[in-house]
Design a protein around this motif. Sequence first.
Motif, PDB file in Angstrom:
ATOM      1  N   LEU A  46       0.817  -1.203   0.000  1.00 10.07           N
ATOM      2  CA  LEU A  46       0.000   0.000   0.000  1.00 10.07           C
ATOM      3  C   LEU A  46       0.861   1.269   0.000  1.00 10.07           C
ATOM      4  O   LEU A  46       0.478   2.281  -0.586  1.00 10.07           O
ATOM      5  N   LYS A  47       2.025   1.243   0.657  1.00 12.22           N
ATOM      6  CA  LYS A  47       2.941   2.399   0.617  1.00 12.22           C
ATOM      7  C   LYS A  47       3.441   2.623  -0.809  1.00 12.22           C
ATOM      8  O   LYS A  47       3.488   3.753  -1.279  1.00 12.22           O
ATOM      9  N   ILE A  48       3.837   1.554  -1.477  1.00 12.73           N
ATOM     10  CA  ILE A  48       4.314   1.679  -2.857  1.00 12.73           C
ATOM     11  C   ILE A  48       3.162   2.092  -3.766  1.00 12.73           C
ATOM     12  O   ILE A  48       3.336   2.910  -4.668  1.00 12.73           O
ATOM     13  N   HIS A  49       1.972   1.561  -3.503  1.00 12.53           N
ATOM     14  CA  HIS A  49       0.819   1.881  -4.341  1.00 12.53           C
ATOM     15  C   HIS A  49       0.433   3.357  -4.223  1.00 12.53           C
ATOM     16  O   HIS A  49      -0.034   3.960  -5.191  1.00 12.53           O
ATOM     17  N   LEU A  70      -6.529   7.614 -10.786  1.00 12.19           N
ATOM     18  CA  LEU A  70      -5.801   6.546 -11.477  1.00 12.19           C
ATOM     19  C   LEU A  70      -5.258   5.514 -10.489  1.00 12.19           C
ATOM     20  O   LEU A  70      -5.287   4.309 -10.772  1.00 12.19           O
ATOM     21  N   CYS A  71      -4.777   5.966  -9.352  1.00  9.87           N
ATOM     22  CA  CYS A  71      -4.274   5.021  -8.337  1.00  9.87           C
ATOM     23  C   CYS A  71      -5.400   4.151  -7.791  1.00  9.87           C
ATOM     24  O   CYS A  71      -5.208   2.953  -7.572  1.00  9.87           O
ATOM     25  N   LEU A  72      -6.571   4.747  -7.567  1.00 10.26           N
ATOM     26  CA  LEU A  72      -7.700   3.942  -7.096  1.00 10.26           C
ATOM     27  C   LEU A  72      -8.147   2.935  -8.147  1.00 10.26           C
ATOM     28  O   LEU A  72      -8.473   1.794  -7.829  1.00 10.26           O
ATOM     29  N   LEU A  73      -8.166   3.363  -9.413  1.00 12.42           N
ATOM     30  CA  LEU A  73      -8.514   2.416 -10.478  1.00 12.42           C
ATOM     31  C   LEU A  73      -7.512   1.271 -10.533  1.00 12.42           C
ATOM     32  O   LEU A  73      -7.888   0.113 -10.717  1.00 12.42           O
ATOM     33  N   ALA A  74      -6.239   1.589 -10.376  1.00  7.73           N
ATOM     34  CA  ALA A  74      -5.215   0.544 -10.401  1.00  7.73           C
ATOM     35  C   ALA A  74      -5.374  -0.402  -9.215  1.00  7.73           C
ATOM     36  O   ALA A  74      -5.166  -1.613  -9.338  1.00  7.73           O
ATOM     37  N   LEU A  75      -5.757   0.138  -8.072  1.00  6.81           N
ATOM     38  CA  LEU A  75      -5.912  -0.694  -6.876  1.00  6.81           C
ATOM     39  C   LEU A  75      -7.089  -1.656  -7.020  1.00  6.81           C
ATOM     40  O   LEU A  75      -6.971  -2.839  -6.700  1.00  6.81           O
ATOM     41  N   HIS A  78      -6.683  -3.981 -10.519  1.00  4.47           N
ATOM     42  CA  HIS A  78      -5.412  -4.716 -10.638  1.00  4.47           C
ATOM     43  C   HIS A  78      -4.805  -4.540 -12.024  1.00  4.47           C
ATOM     44  O   HIS A  78      -4.162  -5.431 -12.554  1.00  4.47           O
ATOM     45  N   ASN A  79      -5.050  -3.369 -12.604  1.00  2.86           N
ATOM     46  CA  ASN A  79      -4.485  -3.038 -13.901  1.00  2.86           C
ATOM     47  C   ASN A  79      -3.291  -2.119 -13.649  1.00  2.86           C
ATOM     48  O   ASN A  79      -3.457  -0.959 -13.276  1.00  2.86           O
ATOM     49  N   HIS A  80      -2.092  -2.634 -13.857  1.00  4.44           N
ATOM     50  CA  HIS A  80      -0.883  -1.900 -13.501  1.00  4.44           C
ATOM     51  C   HIS A  80      -0.622  -0.709 -14.414  1.00  4.44           C
ATOM     52  O   HIS A  80       0.123   0.193 -14.056  1.00  4.44           O
ATOM     53  N   LEU A  81      -1.263  -0.693 -15.577  1.00  4.35           N
ATOM     54  CA  LEU A  81      -1.068   0.419 -16.501  1.00  4.35           C
ATOM     55  C   LEU A  81      -1.576   1.729 -15.892  1.00  4.35           C
ATOM     56  O   LEU A  81      -0.950   2.773 -16.067  1.00  4.35           O
TER      57      LEU A  81
END
Length: 153
Positions: A46-49, A70-75, A78-81
């Motif tokens: 979560l720190k890195i995220h 964008l960070c919430l969408l990635a979280l 699980h889409n790293h892009l």
Amino acid sequence: MSESLHPAAPHHLPGFITAPGDTDILMVVVGIILLASVLFVGNIYLKIHSLPERMAHKSQKLQFEIVAVLCLLALFTHNHLFWVIALLLALVDLPDFSTPLRSIAGSVQKMAGIPPDPDPSEPLDQVTAHGASPDAPGKARDAAAKRVESHHA
């Protein structure tokens, strides 16, 4: 009654084998280590995220909000892009387009004879210090609403 080993059992048992009914110390220790390691790795994840959000916190509000979304969408997807895009956007400083456009709009309003709307980024104290009444933002909003109503009628 003396407790003796079963005749087929080896005479020397390792220390991690417990008697029936006793607490298995090894299992308890391994469970605690497993729980602590899962919490530790999750905390690091979560720190890195949240790294792009912490980097963009010093930037403009719009850029920070885009990076946060964008960070919430990635979280959640699980889409790293999304995370990579958020990191790149946090690293780049976006130019400030709103200040020159606001200045142009104010100049055009002055040329048209319309009193300029107060700057929403200025605190109310600065507006009153320039000679406007404390209720000037409300009056300007009411005047704008009346203009919109007259155009729609």
